[in-house]
Design a protein around this motif. Sequence first.
Motif, PDB file in Angstrom:
ATOM      1  N   ASN A  80      -2.701   3.916   9.594  1.00  0.00           N
ATOM      2  CA  ASN A  80      -3.906   3.543   8.837  1.00  0.00           C
ATOM      3  C   ASN A  80      -3.692   2.331   7.933  1.00  0.00           C
ATOM      4  O   ASN A  80      -4.404   2.159   6.947  1.00  0.00           O
ATOM      5  N   GLN A  88       5.158  -3.936   9.892  1.00  0.00           N
ATOM      6  CA  GLN A  88       4.453  -3.287   8.786  1.00  0.00           C
ATOM      7  C   GLN A  88       5.285  -3.239   7.511  1.00  0.00           C
ATOM      8  O   GLN A  88       4.762  -2.950   6.431  1.00  0.00           O
ATOM      9  N   ALA A  97      -0.249   4.134   2.453  1.00  0.00           N
ATOM     10  CA  ALA A  97      -0.504   3.860   3.872  1.00  0.00           C
ATOM     11  C   ALA A  97       0.496   4.569   4.765  1.00  0.00           C
ATOM     12  O   ALA A  97       1.647   4.816   4.389  1.00  0.00           O
ATOM     13  N   ASN A 114       0.857  -1.181   0.000  1.00  0.00           N
ATOM     14  CA  ASN A 114       0.000   0.000   0.000  1.00  0.00           C
ATOM     15  C   ASN A 114       0.895   1.234   0.000  1.00  0.00           C
ATOM     16  O   ASN A 114       1.495   1.582   1.016  1.00  0.00           O
ATOM     17  N   GLN A 143      -4.040  -1.357   6.726  1.00  0.00           N
ATOM     18  CA  GLN A 143      -5.065  -2.371   6.888  1.00  0.00           C
ATOM     19  C   GLN A 143      -4.444  -3.758   7.079  1.00  0.00           C
ATOM     20  O   GLN A 143      -3.325  -4.014   6.624  1.00  0.00           O
ATOM     21  N   GLN A 168      -1.914  -5.839   4.650  1.00  0.00           N
ATOM     22  CA  GLN A 168      -1.168  -4.902   3.813  1.00  0.00           C
ATOM     23  C   GLN A 168       0.204  -4.614   4.424  1.00  0.00           C
ATOM     24  O   GLN A 168       0.474  -4.955   5.576  1.00  0.00           O
TER      25      GLN A 168
END
Length: 653
Positions: free
Chosen positions: A428, A447, A424, A421, A430, A433
Amino acid sequence: VPASAPALAAIAAAPSPVPAPAPERGHVKYRLDWEAKGTNFFEGFDFLTSDGNHGASDFVRSYEDAKKAGVAMATGSHAILRAGPRSSHDFKRVTGKIGTKKSWKHFLAAVRFTHVPYGCGVWPAFFTLGAGVEWPSGGEMDILEYVNDQGSMTSFHTTKQCKLDPAQVKEDAKQAGVAVAYGSHAILRAGSRSFYDFKRVTGKVGTKKSWKHFLAAVRFHHVPYGCGIWPAFFTLGTGVEWPTGGEMDILEYVNDQGSMTSFHTNKQCKLDPAQVNKYGSMPDANLVANNNNNYNCSTKYCANCTSLGCAPNKMPLLTGQQWANRPGVFAMERTASFTKLFFIPDADLPGDLSAGNPTPEAWDRWIISYYPFGDSAATCPQPDDIMASQMFILQVAFCGDWASKVWGDSETCSRTGPTFNARATKNNLQPGQCRAVDPLAEYTPQQDCCTQFITDAHGQYQTDDYLHQRAFFNISWFKVFIETCLRLNSPLGSCLEFLGMNSSPLDDLRAHTLECPKVSAHSRCEAWDRWIISYYPFGDSAATCPQPDDIMAPQRFILQVAFCGDWASKVWGDSETCRRTGPTFNATATKNKLQIDTKKQPGQCRAVDPLAEYAPEQDCCTQFITHAEDQYQTDHYLNERAFFNISWFKVFT
């Protein structure tokens, strides 16, 4: 991207590394001495009540109490030890701590877990403790221990004199399948997923010796490439802080970007453009990154720095996969006035090099980069001192502040692994992702697309197979000739200073920071070396650990689900996840300046060290774990996370 036919052929020609045989140490036969399993699992344990963690644990006193509280249960297939309800005592939660009734001096123990506790405020531990003596005289071996979302580590504690020999402790790259040497070539490659979170086992080697003026040549048949991979072959100044002694990157790239040579120093040095290009056009590949400051070798790394070193390179820059398909020799000549870097294709290897009498002045057509320090004296005033004596380093690394940061720049990599993403942010993203994370700016490996793909915790991206096909060096030999013989016009063959080849090309290299693979089951303990996660060579450290057998008294095993205390409470603020869990965390609050929870206003908390003060009503961890109104849904939180699920526990002697 699928490997091309030549790359696959190179891979096929290289035997896959296999673990080396275990060292000779005599055959040890073990027999089962004690076992806990099935509905009688807890019969071999005492329920313990002491809280050495000074936390929020109210340990049950017996198996009957544990069953009533829902803390312990045993079925035909497994046993559970878990967090219980809030206690009738203030600032406590009911939980379990068990210790084997029996202790052992010499043994082999194995426990099969299908789940271990985790989460904010949770302090699980599986350890041994010397029986019948005061702690830590009999020794304590922590096998599994961690708090909040920190990593687990093993550790040993004693009051006796004992310092382990680092040479004996060092993990073996051969056992991890990371490095292996054959009669014709050596392999340095990516290994398996690491025992440590967000890590993969791999290798980084450096020559034990360093050289001031030299000619070095390395013959590669394959180099690593692919998404998330950061290979490097470079030199580094020894005996001084980086980059004072200079760093020359010969081969370095990430993902599917092109490899470029570059030089780094903290000294004043800007190369003369006219001199740089005397062997053909070599634009500075760092020109844009250095804010158009051409051929400036001064280097400073930070999140937004524009001093990344000079990088004169013949174009085009080849990707790792392209280099993997072009076997040949990389060479570096370093004199008092210049450094030349060469690439010589296998088909063009000069006879002088093959014969051991290299004449690099005849190799100009193969120059890929040129650093005219001496001919740039006006802007590089210390041409010979710009590089200290150099050691050579070879590594297969992953992600980090380059490969992770530029993940989204590659169409191939952005379609690899979890769903990328591009828009992102940290707050935020998701589920399912990922985003491109710069670890110099933030630490969020959970992440990061690159880290998630490379570590592939659940095997869903087939990363093991991906790396096995791509992420390895295949090296025929590594030779260093000393430069002084050039000045004497004597044959360089008589000046061969370093040779890595034949059956042991890695014997003269030392390994750096190699982690060990994950533990698994196996039928014979002698064959388990590749699964070692920690090693304590008491006997081989006799000079600094003079009582190797007495360092540990007979040991009993202890298993606990504890809470808060002088670790989990103290480091609450170190975890971004825990800071957002429970009452409002106030990092700057003191004991006398904290907004306490009332019905009129939301409460605050702080990280309290119970060894320094007793203030459980202000401690974030204790408030979250024991809050009477359960406004943080802690019961549900712990029910999902804070439990051991154990199939069996066996001790052999």
